[in-house]
Design a protein around this motif. Structure first.
Motif, PDB file in Angstrom:
ATOM      1  N   MET A 102       0.877  -1.168   0.000  1.00 19.70           N
ATOM      2  CA  MET A 102       0.000   0.000   0.000  1.00 19.70           C
ATOM      3  C   MET A 102       0.914   1.217   0.000  1.00 19.70           C
ATOM      4  SD  MET A 102      -2.681   0.908   2.973  1.00 19.70           S
ATOM      5  CE  MET A 102      -3.618   2.383   2.948  1.00 19.70           C
ATOM      6  N   ARG A 103       0.625   2.184  -0.870  1.00 18.45           N
ATOM      7  CA  ARG A 103       1.466   3.382  -0.961  1.00 18.45           C
ATOM      8  C   ARG A 103       0.646   4.619  -0.620  1.00 18.45           C
ATOM      9  NH1 ARG A 103       1.910   0.896  -5.535  1.00 18.45           N
ATOM     10  NH2 ARG A 103       1.267   2.669  -6.798  1.00 18.45           N
ATOM     11  N   ILE A 104       1.218   5.465   0.242  1.00 17.80           N
ATOM     12  CA  ILE A 104       0.560   6.688   0.673  1.00 17.80           C
ATOM     13  C   ILE A 104       1.542   7.842   0.448  1.00 17.80           C
ATOM     14  CG2 ILE A 104      -0.561   7.887   2.590  1.00 17.80           C
ATOM     15  CD1 ILE A 104      -0.735   4.994   3.902  1.00 17.80           C
ATOM     16  N   PRO A 105       1.305   8.697  -0.566  1.00 14.56           N
ATOM     17  CA  PRO A 105       2.189   9.844  -0.779  1.00 14.56           C
ATOM     18  C   PRO A 105       2.096  10.817   0.403  1.00 14.56           C
ATOM     19  CG  PRO A 105       0.765   9.484  -2.673  1.00 14.56           C
ATOM     20  CD  PRO A 105       0.268   8.605  -1.572  1.00 14.56           C
ATOM     21  N   THR A 106       3.251  11.323   0.831  1.00 14.95           N
ATOM     22  CA  THR A 106       3.294  12.305   1.906  1.00 14.95           C
ATOM     23  C   THR A 106       4.216  13.442   1.484  1.00 14.95           C
ATOM     24  OG1 THR A 106       5.203  11.308   3.015  1.00 14.95           O
ATOM     25  CG2 THR A 106       3.024  10.482   3.651  1.00 14.95           C
ATOM     26  N   GLU A 107       4.254  14.481   2.278  1.00 15.71           N
ATOM     27  CA  GLU A 107       5.144  15.604   1.978  1.00 15.71           C
ATOM     28  C   GLU A 107       6.601  15.193   2.058  1.00 15.71           C
ATOM     29  OE1 GLU A 107       4.116  18.911   4.443  1.00 15.71           O
ATOM     30  OE2 GLU A 107       2.081  19.015   3.653  1.00 15.71           O
ATOM     31  N   LYS A 108       6.910  14.168   2.847  1.00 13.32           N
ATOM     32  CA  LYS A 108       8.281  13.705   3.034  1.00 13.32           C
ATOM     33  C   LYS A 108       8.676  12.618   2.040  1.00 13.32           C
ATOM     34  CE  LYS A 108       8.091  14.598   7.968  1.00 13.32           C
ATOM     35  NZ  LYS A 108       8.153  13.993   9.295  1.00 13.32           N
ATOM     36  N   GLY A 109       7.780  12.243   1.159  1.00 13.28           N
ATOM     37  CA  GLY A 109       8.061  11.166   0.209  1.00 13.28           C
ATOM     38  C   GLY A 109       6.875  10.247   0.081  1.00 13.28           C
ATOM     39  N   ALA A 148      10.441  -3.471   2.321  1.00 11.25           N
ATOM     40  CA  ALA A 148      11.573  -2.752   2.919  1.00 11.25           C
ATOM     41  C   ALA A 148      12.600  -2.381   1.859  1.00 11.25           C
ATOM     42  CB  ALA A 148      12.212  -3.599   4.013  1.00 11.25           C
ATOM     43  N   GLU A 149      12.864  -3.290   0.931  1.00  7.41           N
ATOM     44  CA  GLU A 149      13.829  -3.019  -0.131  1.00  7.41           C
ATOM     45  C   GLU A 149      13.351  -1.865  -1.022  1.00  7.41           C
ATOM     46  OE1 GLU A 149      15.321  -5.186  -4.171  1.00  7.41           O
ATOM     47  OE2 GLU A 149      15.182  -6.432  -2.364  1.00  7.41           O
ATOM     48  N   ARG A 150      12.088  -1.879  -1.414  1.00  9.89           N
ATOM     49  CA  ARG A 150      11.554  -0.794  -2.242  1.00  9.89           C
ATOM     50  C   ARG A 150      11.578   0.535  -1.501  1.00  9.89           C
ATOM     51  NH1 ARG A 150       6.645  -2.580  -6.141  1.00  9.89           N
ATOM     52  NH2 ARG A 150       7.630  -4.457  -6.924  1.00  9.89           N
ATOM     53  N   TYR A 151      11.223   0.500  -0.218  1.00  5.11           N
ATOM     54  CA  TYR A 151      11.239   1.731   0.570  1.00  5.11           C
ATOM     55  C   TYR A 151      12.655   2.305   0.611  1.00  5.11           C
ATOM     56  CZ  TYR A 151      11.525   4.807   4.534  1.00  5.11           C
ATOM     57  OH  TYR A 151      11.799   5.883   5.341  1.00  5.11           O
ATOM     58  N   ARG A 152      13.632   1.479   0.867  1.00  2.00           N
ATOM     59  CA  ARG A 152      15.011   1.951   0.984  1.00  2.00           C
ATOM     60  C   ARG A 152      15.540   2.485  -0.343  1.00  2.00           C
ATOM     61  NH1 ARG A 152      13.810  -0.921   5.016  1.00  2.00           N
ATOM     62  NH2 ARG A 152      14.843  -0.949   6.995  1.00  2.00           N
ATOM     63  N   ARG A 153      15.091   1.912  -1.470  1.00  3.85           N
ATOM     64  CA  ARG A 153      15.504   2.420  -2.779  1.00  3.85           C
ATOM     65  C   ARG A 153      14.880   3.775  -3.097  1.00  3.85           C
ATOM     66  NH1 ARG A 153      13.733  -1.300  -6.916  1.00  3.85           N
ATOM     67  NH2 ARG A 153      13.103  -2.807  -5.378  1.00  3.85           N
ATOM     68  N   ARG A 154      13.646   4.000  -2.622  1.00  2.00           N
ATOM     69  CA  ARG A 154      12.904   5.219  -2.958  1.00  2.00           C
ATOM     70  C   ARG A 154      13.149   6.379  -2.024  1.00  2.00           C
ATOM     71  NH1 ARG A 154       7.015   2.690  -3.575  1.00  2.00           N
ATOM     72  NH2 ARG A 154       7.488   1.182  -5.192  1.00  2.00           N
ATOM     73  N   ARG A 155      13.538   6.112  -0.781  1.00  2.00           N
ATOM     74  CA  ARG A 155      13.624   7.200   0.191  1.00  2.00           C
ATOM     75  C   ARG A 155      14.691   8.194  -0.225  1.00  2.00           C
ATOM     76  NH1 ARG A 155      16.252   4.133   5.329  1.00  2.00           N
ATOM     77  NH2 ARG A 155      18.307   3.938   4.449  1.00  2.00           N
ATOM     78  N   PRO A 156      14.467   9.460   0.105  1.00  2.00           N
ATOM     79  CA  PRO A 156      15.429  10.500  -0.260  1.00  2.00           C
ATOM     80  C   PRO A 156      16.778  10.269   0.452  1.00  2.00           C
ATOM     81  CG  PRO A 156      13.419  11.451   0.688  1.00  2.00           C
ATOM     82  CD  PRO A 156      13.309   9.964   0.782  1.00  2.00           C
ATOM     83  N   GLN A 157      17.826  10.497  -0.282  1.00  7.35           N
ATOM     84  CA  GLN A 157      19.172  10.365   0.285  1.00  7.35           C
ATOM     85  C   GLN A 157      19.496  11.579   1.149  1.00  7.35           C
ATOM     86  OE1 GLN A 157      21.012   7.586  -0.067  1.00  7.35           O
ATOM     87  NE2 GLN A 157      19.290   6.758  -1.219  1.00  7.35           N
ATOM     88  N   LYS A 158      20.129  11.352   2.289  1.00 12.96           N
ATOM     89  CA  LYS A 158      20.469  12.457   3.199  1.00 12.96           C
ATOM     90  C   LYS A 158      21.841  13.000   2.913  1.00 12.96           C
ATOM     91  CE  LYS A 158      17.518  10.764   6.838  1.00 12.96           C
ATOM     92  NZ  LYS A 158      17.403  10.295   8.164  1.00 12.96           N
TER      93      LYS A 158
END
Length: 142
Positions: A52-59, A132-142
């Motif tokens: 399930m995907r929920i777009p947010t302001e943080k990603g 978890a793998e998809r989340y880690r690939r998509r999250r913004p890099q710090k």
């Protein structure tokens, strides 16, 4: 109307996996994905195993679901699932260990009832690892 929010709750036997005001949510069904927006017509739908995907302001918030049901009305949606875990909170090492243990147990000869439970646990582990793998690939890099 595009910026309107609705209340979303994702509930499993372990508790509430997500609750909040959102603009949209995309969920897996046996016939493909559906997206829910504010003022969606009332619907009850069967959900498939997936993300399930929920777009947010943080990603994007990603929740691994083991199927379940979706119930909506004009400004609220509730997801009931046997298993729901937010991808960000999945402990990959622990899930990987559970996956390996389930595979070892399947290699042993067990009773049919035990095999069904072990296979369910294995499927949940694989679902969590994928999310978890998809989340880690998509999250913004710090």
């Amino acid at each position: 109307m595009a910026d309107e929010l609705f209340h979303l709750r994702v509930i499993s036997p372990l508790g509430t996996a997500f609750e909040g005001e959102v603009k949209q949510a995309t969920l897996p069904t046996p016939d493909g994905e559906i997206t829910i927006l504010a003022h969606h017509m009332p619907i009850v739908a069967v959900l498939a195993e997936g993300e399930m995907r929920i777009p947010t302001e943080k990603g994007e918030t990603v929740i691994a679901l083991a199927g379940g049901f979706l119930d909506t009305d004009l400004n609220a949606a509730t997801v009931l699932s046997d298993f729901a875990a937010e991808a960000e909170s999945i402990e990959v090492a622990r899930v990987e260990a559970a996956r390996k243990r389930a595979e070892e147990l399947l290699a042993e000869k067990k009773l049919k009832g035990e095999i069904a439970l072990i296979e369910r646990d294995l499927q949940r582990s694989l679902l969590q690892l994928k999310a978890a793998e998809r989340y880690r690939r998509r999250r913004p890099q710090k």
